[in-house]
Design an enzyme around this catalytic site. Structure first.
Site, PDB file in Angstrom:
ATOM      1  N   LYS A  14       5.268 -27.848  -5.489  1.00 15.97           N
ATOM      2  CA  LYS A  14       6.390 -27.704  -6.427  1.00 15.97           C
ATOM      3  C   LYS A  14       6.853 -26.244  -6.529  1.00 15.97           C
ATOM      4  O   LYS A  14       8.029 -25.951  -6.377  1.00 15.97           O
ATOM      5  CB  LYS A  14       5.998 -28.225  -7.823  1.00 15.97           C
ATOM      6  CG  LYS A  14       5.548 -29.690  -7.836  1.00 15.97           C
ATOM      7  CD  LYS A  14       5.247 -30.168  -9.241  1.00 15.97           C
ATOM      8  CE  LYS A  14       4.067 -29.500  -9.910  1.00 15.97           C
ATOM      9  NZ  LYS A  14       2.753 -29.904  -9.409  1.00 15.97           N
ATOM     10  N   ARG A  89       5.675 -33.476 -17.808  1.00 14.31           N
ATOM     11  CA  ARG A  89       4.367 -33.954 -17.337  1.00 14.31           C
ATOM     12  C   ARG A  89       3.854 -35.127 -18.154  1.00 14.31           C
ATOM     13  O   ARG A  89       2.780 -35.658 -17.865  1.00 14.31           O
ATOM     14  CB  ARG A  89       3.353 -32.816 -17.418  1.00 14.31           C
ATOM     15  CG  ARG A  89       3.059 -32.123 -16.077  1.00 14.31           C
ATOM     16  CD  ARG A  89       2.097 -30.989 -16.361  1.00 14.31           C
ATOM     17  NE  ARG A  89       1.349 -30.537 -15.217  1.00 14.31           N
ATOM     18  CZ  ARG A  89       1.699 -29.507 -14.445  1.00 14.31           C
ATOM     19  NH1 ARG A  89       2.828 -28.877 -14.646  1.00 14.31           N
ATOM     20  NH2 ARG A  89       0.912 -29.121 -13.461  1.00 14.31           N
ATOM     21  N   ARG A 128      -5.444 -21.227  -2.239  1.00 10.24           N
ATOM     22  CA  ARG A 128      -4.693 -20.323  -3.111  1.00 10.24           C
ATOM     23  C   ARG A 128      -5.660 -19.572  -4.033  1.00 10.24           C
ATOM     24  O   ARG A 128      -5.456 -18.402  -4.331  1.00 10.24           O
ATOM     25  CB  ARG A 128      -3.666 -21.103  -3.942  1.00 10.24           C
ATOM     26  CG  ARG A 128      -2.825 -20.202  -4.835  1.00 10.24           C
ATOM     27  CD  ARG A 128      -1.647 -20.917  -5.468  1.00 10.24           C
ATOM     28  NE  ARG A 128      -2.054 -21.966  -6.387  1.00 10.24           N
ATOM     29  CZ  ARG A 128      -1.205 -22.782  -7.013  1.00 10.24           C
ATOM     30  NH1 ARG A 128       0.086 -22.686  -6.793  1.00 10.24           N
ATOM     31  NH2 ARG A 128      -1.646 -23.709  -7.826  1.00 10.24           N
ATOM     32  N   ARG A 134      -6.113 -17.108  -9.902  1.00  6.61           N
ATOM     33  CA  ARG A 134      -5.972 -18.205 -10.867  1.00  6.61           C
ATOM     34  C   ARG A 134      -7.297 -18.924 -11.038  1.00  6.61           C
ATOM     35  O   ARG A 134      -7.809 -19.541 -10.096  1.00  6.61           O
ATOM     36  CB  ARG A 134      -4.906 -19.194 -10.380  1.00  6.61           C
ATOM     37  CG  ARG A 134      -3.514 -18.842 -10.852  1.00  6.61           C
ATOM     38  CD  ARG A 134      -2.491 -19.835 -10.388  1.00  6.61           C
ATOM     39  NE  ARG A 134      -2.678 -21.185 -10.914  1.00  6.61           N
ATOM     40  CZ  ARG A 134      -1.778 -22.146 -10.808  1.00  6.61           C
ATOM     41  NH1 ARG A 134      -0.631 -21.905 -10.219  1.00  6.61           N
ATOM     42  NH2 ARG A 134      -2.020 -23.351 -11.300  1.00  6.61           N
ATOM     43  N   ARG A 146      -7.732 -31.696 -12.831  1.00 12.44           N
ATOM     44  CA  ARG A 146      -6.259 -31.603 -12.852  1.00 12.44           C
ATOM     45  C   ARG A 146      -5.644 -32.798 -12.130  1.00 12.44           C
ATOM     46  O   ARG A 146      -4.637 -33.351 -12.573  1.00 12.44           O
ATOM     47  CB  ARG A 146      -5.799 -30.299 -12.195  1.00 12.44           C
ATOM     48  CG  ARG A 146      -6.029 -29.095 -13.082  1.00 12.44           C
ATOM     49  CD  ARG A 146      -6.086 -27.813 -12.297  1.00 12.44           C
ATOM     50  NE  ARG A 146      -4.830 -27.457 -11.663  1.00 12.44           N
ATOM     51  CZ  ARG A 146      -4.732 -26.534 -10.704  1.00 12.44           C
ATOM     52  NH1 ARG A 146      -5.801 -25.890 -10.274  1.00 12.44           N
ATOM     53  NH2 ARG A 146      -3.562 -26.264 -10.174  1.00 12.44           N
TER      54      ARG A 146
END
Ligand code: B4P
Length: 192
Positions: A14, A89, A128, A134, A146
């Site tokens: 996204k 969401r 990532r 993160r 998640r």
């Protein structure tokens, strides 16, 4: 106006695709994840609350993200269109977004839903996590949570837009450019 919802599980692309789409279609990018991370970086009360949820891979409360989006819509009153990335969401967020847009005499044009295999999602996020800093990308249990939260609470938002005949499924495996091409074709079809 051209108003897009870019949808899909964590790691589906996204954020990556939004960066390219805003350039091509001259849209304002509204990413609730980015806005929340900005609040965390600024150590605001909202950011400190959100961090507790995000570090566990849980959703931040609806009223918090709806308020953030409402403020951003007001702050961009002259925009020619928006790309909503990571929002809505939940069904409550989708209903709130419809109400906010109706007040501005506009609506969602199309929801583009990126479909990616689970193992690929996990691989992308762990990758990532190696250099993004993160916390939610560095722990396999948080990543699994998640994805589980997406399946339990967020996937139904696709049905919400399907009922409005606005859901477009996009194959989300392959190179970034291949996927961008598929998204662009779907957008060009939806806006005509
Ligand atoms: P978000 O910031 O929305 O992030 P995300 O879902 O993890 O990732 P995204 O889908 O944007 O990442 P991308 O694939 O682009 O959410 C983070 C957290 O914020 C949530 O868990 C929640 O706690 C909170 N939150 C946010 N919005 C909320 C809301 N509305 N309500 C409640 N809580 C909310 O990138 C992933 C990686 O894949 C990148 O490294 C990228 O380079 C790579 N990649 C992308 N496309 C690829 C491809 N084709 N091939 C290979 N790699 C690719």
């Amino acid at each position: 106006m051209l108003n897009l919802v870019l949808f899909g599980p964590p790691g589906s692309g996204k954020g990556t695709q939004s960066a390219k789409l805003i350039e091509k279609y001259k849209l304002i990018h509204l990413s609730t994840g980015d806005i929340l991370r900005g609040e965390i970086a600024g150590q605001t009360p909202l950011g400190l609350e959100a961090k507790k949820k995000m570090d566990k891979g849980e959703l931040v409360p609806d009223e918090v993200v709806i308020g953030m989006i409402s403020n951003k819509l007001d702050a961009n009153a002259n925009a020619t269109g928006f790309i909503f990335d990571g929002f809505p969401r939940t069904t409550a967020q989708a209903e709130a977004l419809d109400n906010l847009l109706t007040k501005k005499k506009t609506a969602i044009t199309v929801m583009l839903s990126l479909d990616v295999e689970k193992q690929e999602l996990v691989n992308r996020l762990l990758n990532r996590g190696k250099d993004s800093g993160r916390a939610d990308d560095q722990n396999i249990d948080v990543i699994e949570n998640r994805i589980a939260v997406y399946n339990k609470e967020t996937a139904v938002v696709g049905d919400y837009y399907k009922k409005q005949n606005k859901l477009q499924l996009i194959h989300g495996m392959g190179s970034v450019d291949e996927i961008f091409d598929r998204l662009s074709k779907a957008i060009d079809k939806a806006k005509n």
